[in-house]
Enzyme design. Structure first.
Site, PDB file in Angstrom:
ATOM      1  CG  ASP A   1      -1.929   1.061   1.277  1.00  0.00           C
ATOM      2  OD1 ASP A   1      -2.786   1.054   0.389  1.00  0.00           O
ATOM      3  OD2 ASP A   1      -1.895   1.911   2.193  1.00  0.00           O
TER       4      ASP A   1
ATOM      5  CD  GLU B   1      -2.034   2.691  -3.642  1.00  0.00           C
ATOM      6  OE1 GLU B   1      -3.124   3.205  -3.893  1.00  0.00           O
ATOM      7  OE2 GLU B   1      -1.531   2.709  -2.504  1.00  0.00           O
TER       8      GLU B   1
HETATM    9  C1  GLC Z   1      -4.139   3.196  -0.613  1.00  0.00           C
HETATM   10  C2  GLC Z   1      -5.356   2.316  -0.597  1.00  0.00           C
HETATM   11  C3  GLC Z   1      -6.512   3.154  -0.141  1.00  0.00           C
HETATM   12  C4  GLC Z   1      -6.223   3.663   1.262  1.00  0.00           C
HETATM   13  C5  GLC Z   1      -4.895   4.405   1.298  1.00  0.00           C
HETATM   14  C6  GLC Z   1      -4.442   4.631   2.709  1.00  0.00           C
HETATM   15  O1  GLC Z   1      -4.217   4.214  -1.545  1.00  0.00           O
HETATM   16  O2  GLC Z   1      -5.559   1.725  -1.835  1.00  0.00           O
HETATM   17  O3  GLC Z   1      -7.720   2.467  -0.172  1.00  0.00           O
HETATM   18  O4  GLC Z   1      -7.252   4.515   1.689  1.00  0.00           O
HETATM   19  O5  GLC Z   1      -3.889   3.699   0.667  1.00  0.00           O
HETATM   20  O6  GLC Z   1      -4.003   3.432   3.276  1.00  0.00           O
END
Ligand code: GLC
Length: 529
Positions: free
Chosen positions: A212, A273
Site C-alpha cells: 500500500d 501501489e
Molecule cells: C491506498 C489504498 C486506499 C487507502 C490508502 C491509505 O491508496 O488503496 O484504499 O485509503 O492507501 O491506506
C-alpha cells in the site's frame, strides 16, 4: 539474479515465475461474500466462492486488508498487522482459505500497509502516553507546531491538514486520516516490524504482497512545506516531483528490504501501489533488487479513446522496458470509480467496458481485475446517509469518496442482498437494479459480461497467440488502433471512432460485441489470429 524470464529471448532457460503473466483478482474483502451474516464480507465468504473464482479462471487473489482494525479507513488503518479482525474471521479461517485456494491452483497475495498504522495500534497508544522526546514518539512524526499552527503546511490525501494536535501540544503527521498516523521509516523498530509481518504471512503460505502507498513511507529531512498550488488537490494520484510528501528517494531502501525477505521465500512476489507522475520515477520501484511488479494506473486515467488508450499502453510498456518487471494493467480498483461508469455508464459504458476488457486481456504482462468488473458493475450513486469513506467527512461533504465502487457483489436471486449475505442488510446498500447483473444470471447467459471474461481468460491462458512479451502497432483508421503480440501473433483491434471500420485481416477469436460482415462496429474490440 534476474527473476523474470524473457520468452522472447531464445537461450534464456530459466522458467518464468508464476506471476509473470498472471491474472490477479482483487478481492475487496468487505464486499465480496459474507459467510457470517453480518452484512460485511469475510474470509470464509471468500472461501465459499473459490469455485466461482476457479471457473472465472484467475491465477491469484489480492486480498485487501483483513487485519485487526477500528476500520476508520476500512482496514487500511491497521491496529495489528499479524492478527485477523474478528469482522473478517480469524487466523484459522485464513489458513483454511489459503489451503483451499492452493488446492484449486489459486495463489493468495495480501495487502501490507507500511506507511501508517491505526491510532489504536499499541505503538501509537504508547507514543501518546510517553510524551515529547520519547523513544515511543520516535516511531512516528511528532513535532512541535509553528506558533499555534501545525509544523508545516502539508495536507492529508483525504482532505484537511496532515497534522493533528495531541493534548500535550505536539502534533503528529498523518498523510491520510487522523486515525492513520504515519510511521517514521528511519526508525529501526519500524523496519524490523515489517520484516516480522512479511515473514509471518509468508510462513502461513501466502504467495505475495500488495504494498500500500509504495511511494509513501520516506519523508524528506526537515519536512519542508509543500507548494501552495498542490494543497488544493485531494487524492493520492499522480504525485509530482515537487510534492515533498511522496516519492522520496529513501523509499527505495524500504523496497530493497521487502525484496530481501521475499527472496528468502522463492516464488513469492510483491507489487507496489505506485502513484508517481513520470515513467522514470516509476521505473525506479521495479529495479532488479526492488519490487517484482508495480501497479501502473495509466489505463485508469485514459478515456475511451483509441489515442488515449494507446498512449497509456505505450507509457506503461516504456516504464518497465529497462527493468526485469513485466508491465501491469488495471482498469479499476477500490479507490477509483468503476470503469463502466467512467466510460459513460448504462449500455454505452457497458459496451465500452467490454471492449476495454479485451484490450487489457490481450496485453503482455500481468492483469489486475477488480471484483465485480467481470459482472460489469457500475459505480453506485449512494445516498448521503450510506456514505462511509473518510473522504466524505474530511472534505466537509464536498467529495463523496470511494464507496460507490465498493458496493457488495450480487450473487443470486432477484432482490438485495442477492445472496451476498444471509443477513438482512449489507454494509453498503446494493441497488435492486442489479438483479440482472448477478453471477447466477450471467453464468447462464453466453452474451453476458461474465461469459466474455471467462472466455477471454481461458484464451489468454491457453492460446499460443498470447505468447511473448512485446507488441507492435499497426496503422489504423482515426479513432481506432490495432496491435499484434510479437511472440504469438494475436491481433487486438479497438474501434472508438463512432463509425464502423474494416476489420484487420485474420480469423476472429473473440469479439466484445456482435460482428457481422467485414466491419468492426463502433465501441467494439476484437481478437484475431
Ligand atoms: C491506498 C489504498 C486506499 C487507502 C490508502 C491509505 O491508496 O488503496 O484504499 O485509503 O492507501 O491506506
Amino acid at each position: 539474479m534476474r527473476r523474470s524470464a524473457e520468452p522472447d529471448h531464445p537461450g534464456n532457460q530459466q522458467a518464468p515465475p508464476w506471476w509473470h503473466r498472471a491474472v490477479f483478482y482483487q478481492v475487496y474483502v468487505r464486499s465480496f461474500a459474507d459467510a457470517s451474516g453480518d452484512g460485511v464480507g469475510d474470509l470464509d465468504g471468500i472461501r465459499s466462492r473459490l469455485g466461482y473464482l476457479e471457473l472465472l479462471g484467475v491465477d491469484g487473489l489480492w486480498l485487501t486488508p483483513f487485519y485487526a482494525s477500528p476500520m476508520a479507513d476500512h482496514g487500511y488503518d491497521v491496529a495489528d498487522p499479524r492478527a485477523v479482525d474478528p469482522l473478517f474471521g480469524d487466523l484459522d479461517a485464513f489458513d483454511r482459505l489459503v489451503a483451499d485456494a492452493h488446492a484449486r491452483g489459486i495463489k493468495i497475495t495480501v495487502d501490507v500497509v507500511p506507511n501508517h498504522v491505526s491510532d489504536r495500534h499499541r505503538w501509537f497508544q504508547e507514543a501518546l502516553a510517553a510524551g515529547p522526546g520519547s523513544a515511543e514518539r520516535a516511531r512516528f512524526f511528532f513535532r512541535d507546531g509553528r506558533g499555534d499552527g501545525p509544523p508545516n503546511n502539508w495536507t492529508s490525501v483525504f482532505g484537511g491538514p496532515a497534522w493533528t494536535r495531541v493534548p500535550d501540544g505536539q502534533w503528529y503527521l498523518h498523510l491520510f486520516a487522523p486515525e492513520q498516523p504515519d510511521l517514521n521509516w528511519d526508525n529501526s523498530e519500524v523496519r524490523a516490524d515489517l520484516v516480522t509481518t512479511l515473514r509471518f504471512w509468508l510462513d502461513r503460505g501466502v504467495d505475495g504482497f500488495r504494498i500500500d502507498v509504495a511511494h509513501g513511507m520516506a519523508k524528506p529531512a526537515g519536512l519542508p512545506d509543500m507548494p501552495e498550488y498542490l494543497r488544493v488537490v485531494h487524492g493520492a494520484h499522480g504525485h509530482g516531483p515537487d510534492d515533498p510528501r511522496f516519492d522520496n528517494d529513501e523509499v527505495h531502501e524500504v523496497h530493497r528490504l521487502i525484496r530481501k525477505v521475499t527472496d528468502e521465500y522463492p516464488g513469492s512476489m510483491a507489487v507496489g501501489e505506485i502513484w508517481v507522475q513520470t515513467d522514470d520515477r516509476f521505473a525506479r520501484y521495479v529495479r532488479p533488487d526492488e519490487l517484482h511488479l508495480g501497479f501502473n494506473f495509466a489505463l485508469v486515467g485514459a478515456d475511451f479513446d483509441a489515442d488515449a488508450v494507446r498512449r497509456a499502453i505505450d507509457l506503461s510498456l516504456a516504464a518497465v522496458s529497462r527493468s526485469p518487471a513485466p508491465p501491469t494493467w488495471t482498469l479499476s480498483n477500490h479507490d477509483v470509480p468503476r470503469h463502466v461508469s467512467r466510460y459513460g455508464g448504462g449500455d454505452v459504458g457497458a459496451r465500452r467496458a467490454r471492449a476495454m476488457a479485451l484490450v487489457e486481456l490481450a496485453l503482455p504482462g500481468v492483469v489486475y481485475l477488480y471484483n465485480g468488473e467481470e459482472l460489469g458493475l457500475p459505480s453506485v450513486d449512494l445516498p448521503d446517509w450510506a456514505l462511509q469513506d473518510p473522504i466524505w467527512e474530511r472534505s466537509g461533504h464536498t467529495e463523496r469518496g470511494r464507496d460507490g465502487a465498493r458496493v457488495p457483489l450480487p450473487w443470486e436471486g432477484s432482490a438485495p442482498p442477492f445472496a451476498f449475505t444471509e443477513g438482512e442488510s449489507t454494509w453498503l446498500p446494493i441497488p435492486p437494479e442489479w438483479a440482472g447483473l448477478t453471477v447466477e444470471a450471467q453464468l447462464e447467459d453466453p452474451e453476458s459480461m461474465l461469459s466474455l471474461y471467462r472466455q477471454a481468460l481461458e484464451l489468454r491462458k491457453t492460446h499460443p497467440g498470447f505468447e511473448g512479451t512485446g507488441l507492435e502497432w499497426y496503422g489504423a483508421p482515426p479513432g481506432c488502433f490495432a496491435y499484434r503480440r510479437k511472440g504469438g501473433g494475436l491481433i487486438c483491434a479497438l474501434n472508438t471512432s463512432g463509425a464502423p471500420v474494416p476489420l484487420p485481416p485474420g480469423e476472429i477469436l473473440l469479439s466484445s460485441g456482435p460482428i457481422e460482415g467485414t466491419d468492426l462496429p463502433p465501441e467494439t474490440s476484437v481478437w484475431l489470429v
